[in-house]
Design a protein around this motif. Structure first.
Motif, PDB file in Angstrom:
ATOM      1  N   SER A 228       0.821  -1.216   0.000  1.00 26.46           N
ATOM      2  CA  SER A 228       0.000   0.000   0.000  1.00 26.46           C
ATOM      3  C   SER A 228       0.852   1.261   0.000  1.00 26.46           C
ATOM      4  CB  SER A 228      -0.937  -0.004   1.211  1.00 26.46           C
ATOM      5  OG  SER A 228      -1.876  -1.037   1.080  1.00 26.46           O
ATOM      6  N   TYR A 229       1.867   1.314   0.852  1.00 32.25           N
ATOM      7  CA  TYR A 229       2.706   2.511   0.885  1.00 32.25           C
ATOM      8  C   TYR A 229       3.501   2.673  -0.405  1.00 32.25           C
ATOM      9  CZ  TYR A 229       1.650   3.939   5.621  1.00 32.25           C
ATOM     10  OH  TYR A 229       1.010   4.406   6.743  1.00 32.25           O
ATOM     11  N   ALA A 230       3.978   1.576  -0.980  1.00 33.64           N
ATOM     12  CA  ALA A 230       4.720   1.668  -2.239  1.00 33.64           C
ATOM     13  C   ALA A 230       3.831   2.218  -3.347  1.00 33.64           C
ATOM     14  CB  ALA A 230       5.268   0.293  -2.620  1.00 33.64           C
ATOM     15  N   ALA A 231       2.634   1.670  -3.480  1.00 31.78           N
ATOM     16  CA  ALA A 231       1.714   2.129  -4.522  1.00 31.78           C
ATOM     17  C   ALA A 231       1.268   3.566  -4.256  1.00 31.78           C
ATOM     18  CB  ALA A 231       0.507   1.203  -4.602  1.00 31.78           C
ATOM     19  N   TYR A 232       0.943   3.866  -3.015  1.00 30.14           N
ATOM     20  CA  TYR A 232       0.469   5.211  -2.658  1.00 30.14           C
ATOM     21  C   TYR A 232       1.507   6.273  -3.012  1.00 30.14           C
ATOM     22  CZ  TYR A 232      -0.855   9.225   0.168  1.00 30.14           C
ATOM     23  OH  TYR A 232      -1.168  10.498   0.583  1.00 30.14           O
ATOM     24  N   ARG A 233       2.741   6.027  -2.630  1.00 30.19           N
ATOM     25  CA  ARG A 233       3.788   7.029  -2.871  1.00 30.19           C
ATOM     26  C   ARG A 233       4.058   7.212  -4.359  1.00 30.19           C
ATOM     27  NH1 ARG A 233       6.832   4.759   2.265  1.00 30.19           N
ATOM     28  NH2 ARG A 233       5.962   6.169   3.817  1.00 30.19           N
ATOM     29  N   LEU A 234       4.095   6.116  -5.094  1.00 35.76           N
ATOM     30  CA  LEU A 234       4.331   6.232  -6.532  1.00 35.76           C
ATOM     31  C   LEU A 234       3.183   6.955  -7.222  1.00 35.76           C
ATOM     32  CD1 LEU A 234       6.062   5.459  -9.044  1.00 35.76           C
ATOM     33  CD2 LEU A 234       4.540   3.497  -9.256  1.00 35.76           C
ATOM     34  N   LEU A 235       1.955   6.535  -6.955  1.00 37.39           N
ATOM     35  CA  LEU A 235       0.801   7.125  -7.634  1.00 37.39           C
ATOM     36  C   LEU A 235       0.594   8.583  -7.240  1.00 37.39           C
ATOM     37  CD1 LEU A 235      -1.706   4.141  -7.510  1.00 37.39           C
ATOM     38  CD2 LEU A 235      -0.206   4.859  -9.384  1.00 37.39           C
ATOM     39  N   SER A 236       0.808   8.910  -5.980  1.00 38.56           N
ATOM     40  CA  SER A 236       0.663  10.301  -5.546  1.00 38.56           C
ATOM     41  C   SER A 236       1.672  11.195  -6.262  1.00 38.56           C
ATOM     42  CB  SER A 236       0.843  10.410  -4.032  1.00 38.56           C
ATOM     43  OG  SER A 236      -0.187   9.725  -3.375  1.00 38.56           O
TER      44      SER A 236
ATOM     45  N   PRO B 266      -7.167  12.610  -3.777  1.00 39.70           N
ATOM     46  CA  PRO B 266      -8.029  12.226  -2.648  1.00 39.70           C
ATOM     47  C   PRO B 266      -8.433  10.746  -2.690  1.00 39.70           C
ATOM     48  CG  PRO B 266      -8.777  14.304  -3.573  1.00 39.70           C
ATOM     49  CD  PRO B 266      -7.727  13.758  -4.490  1.00 39.70           C
ATOM     50  N   GLU B 267      -8.594  10.182  -3.897  1.00 44.01           N
ATOM     51  CA  GLU B 267      -8.914   8.753  -3.978  1.00 44.01           C
ATOM     52  C   GLU B 267      -7.765   7.917  -3.415  1.00 44.01           C
ATOM     53  OE1 GLU B 267     -10.137   5.189  -7.088  1.00 44.01           O
ATOM     54  OE2 GLU B 267      -9.970   7.234  -7.865  1.00 44.01           O
ATOM     55  N   PHE B 268      -6.532   8.294  -3.732  1.00 43.09           N
ATOM     56  CA  PHE B 268      -5.374   7.575  -3.189  1.00 43.09           C
ATOM     57  C   PHE B 268      -5.334   7.708  -1.668  1.00 43.09           C
ATOM     58  CE2 PHE B 268      -3.126   8.851  -7.383  1.00 43.09           C
ATOM     59  CZ  PHE B 268      -3.793   7.860  -8.085  1.00 43.09           C
ATOM     60  N   ASP B 269      -5.562   8.938  -1.171  1.00 45.37           N
ATOM     61  CA  ASP B 269      -5.590   9.158   0.280  1.00 45.37           C
ATOM     62  C   ASP B 269      -6.677   8.323   0.942  1.00 45.37           C
ATOM     63  OD1 ASP B 269      -3.534  11.028   0.117  1.00 45.37           O
ATOM     64  OD2 ASP B 269      -4.887  12.764   0.188  1.00 45.37           O
ATOM     65  N   ASN B 270      -7.873   8.343   0.366  1.00 45.42           N
ATOM     66  CA  ASN B 270      -8.998   7.611   0.951  1.00 45.42           C
ATOM     67  C   ASN B 270      -8.769   6.103   0.936  1.00 45.42           C
ATOM     68  OD1 ASN B 270     -10.421   9.937   1.537  1.00 45.42           O
ATOM     69  ND2 ASN B 270     -11.512   9.924  -0.413  1.00 45.42           N
ATOM     70  N   LEU B 271      -8.156   5.599  -0.112  1.00 39.72           N
ATOM     71  CA  LEU B 271      -7.861   4.166  -0.158  1.00 39.72           C
ATOM     72  C   LEU B 271      -6.858   3.801   0.916  1.00 39.72           C
ATOM     73  CD1 LEU B 271      -8.073   1.343  -1.301  1.00 39.72           C
ATOM     74  CD2 LEU B 271      -6.496   2.025  -3.131  1.00 39.72           C
ATOM     75  N   LEU B 272      -5.798   4.587   1.057  1.00 37.94           N
ATOM     76  CA  LEU B 272      -4.799   4.299   2.080  1.00 37.94           C
ATOM     77  C   LEU B 272      -5.424   4.369   3.473  1.00 37.94           C
ATOM     78  CD1 LEU B 272      -1.741   3.614   2.185  1.00 37.94           C
ATOM     79  CD2 LEU B 272      -1.364   6.004   2.769  1.00 37.94           C
ATOM     80  N   LEU B 273      -6.223   5.403   3.715  1.00 39.39           N
ATOM     81  CA  LEU B 273      -6.900   5.518   5.008  1.00 39.39           C
ATOM     82  C   LEU B 273      -7.869   4.370   5.228  1.00 39.39           C
ATOM     83  CD1 LEU B 273      -7.586   9.361   5.032  1.00 39.39           C
ATOM     84  CD2 LEU B 273      -6.123   8.107   6.656  1.00 39.39           C
ATOM     85  N   GLY B 274      -8.609   3.995   4.188  1.00 45.27           N
ATOM     86  CA  GLY B 274      -9.563   2.892   4.289  1.00 45.27           C
ATOM     87  C   GLY B 274      -8.898   1.570   4.598  1.00 45.27           C
ATOM     88  N   LEU B 275      -7.641   1.424   4.200  1.00 42.74           N
ATOM     89  CA  LEU B 275      -6.892   0.200   4.498  1.00 42.74           C
ATOM     90  C   LEU B 275      -6.261   0.262   5.892  1.00 42.74           C
ATOM     91  CD1 LEU B 275      -5.198  -0.262   1.015  1.00 42.74           C
ATOM     92  CD2 LEU B 275      -6.994  -1.702   2.015  1.00 42.74           C
ATOM     93  N   GLY B 276      -6.428   1.403   6.561  1.00 43.53           N
ATOM     94  CA  GLY B 276      -5.944   1.539   7.930  1.00 43.53           C
ATOM     95  C   GLY B 276      -4.541   2.096   8.059  1.00 43.53           C
ATOM     96  N   PHE B 277      -4.073   2.811   7.026  1.00 40.89           N
ATOM     97  CA  PHE B 277      -2.721   3.360   7.049  1.00 40.89           C
ATOM     98  C   PHE B 277      -2.764   4.881   6.959  1.00 40.89           C
ATOM     99  CE2 PHE B 277      -2.414  -0.792   4.738  1.00 40.89           C
ATOM    100  CZ  PHE B 277      -1.943  -1.518   5.824  1.00 40.89           C
ATOM    101  N   ASP B 278      -1.744   5.530   7.492  1.00 35.09           N
ATOM    102  CA  ASP B 278      -1.671   6.982   7.572  1.00 35.09           C
ATOM    103  C   ASP B 278      -0.902   7.547   6.381  1.00 35.09           C
ATOM    104  OD1 ASP B 278      -1.551   9.632   8.340  1.00 35.09           O
ATOM    105  OD2 ASP B 278      -0.205   9.283  10.032  1.00 35.09           O
TER     106      ASP B 278
END
Length: 137
Positions: free
Chosen positions: A101-109, A123-135
């Motif tokens: 999740s963090y690898a994908a989030y950082r690359l896509l952001s 915001p979709e990337f942020d919401n997905l990361l938050l929804g998975l329980g990560f900050d």
């Protein structure tokens, strides 16, 4: 080919409609973390301008970072770029999902920060990361 199977002529649209109605009553299976990030990436690509080469690279790099993150928590794996290894004690699956999740989030952001659809994609990337329980921070 359809005639050989005794199905007659079937259009792609009717086949998809049939598949959709057959699955409509079934509960949706839980998608993997990688699948969820791929869906978010595809949404971002749809919002962006058509740039096949750029988006092919985005798809490849996202797959690559998720695979390498998965490899970090797999004893017999051959990572592509990174030789990192994670702590194999405890719940390895949740650690693997966090790394992916963090690898994908950082690359896509980073990749979609200046895209035409950034106001919806980020915001979709942020919401997905938050929804998975990560900050995200």
């Amino acid at each position: 080919m359809c005639g050989v199977l005794g199905l007659g002529t079937i259009s792609a649209g009717s086949l998809l409609a049939t598949a959709g109605t057959a699955l409509a009553g079934d509960p949706a299976p839980q998608q993997s973390v990688a699948r969820q990030w791929n869906e978010a990436l595809l949404d971002a690509i749809r919002r962006d301008t058509p740039r096949p080469g750029v988006h092919a690279r985005n798809l490849w790099h996202t797959s690559l970072v998720m695979y390498d993150a998965w490899c970090a928590y797999q004893t017999e794996a051959d990572p592509y770029l990174s030789a990192e290894s994670g702590d194999m004690a405890g719940d390895v699956q949740s650690k693997r999902e966090e790394a992916i999740s963090y690898a994908a989030y950082r690359l896509l952001s980073h990749r979609f920060a200046n895209s035409p659809g950034a106001d919806e994609s980020l915001p979709e990337f942020d919401n997905l990361l938050l929804g998975l329980g990560f900050d995200p921070a």
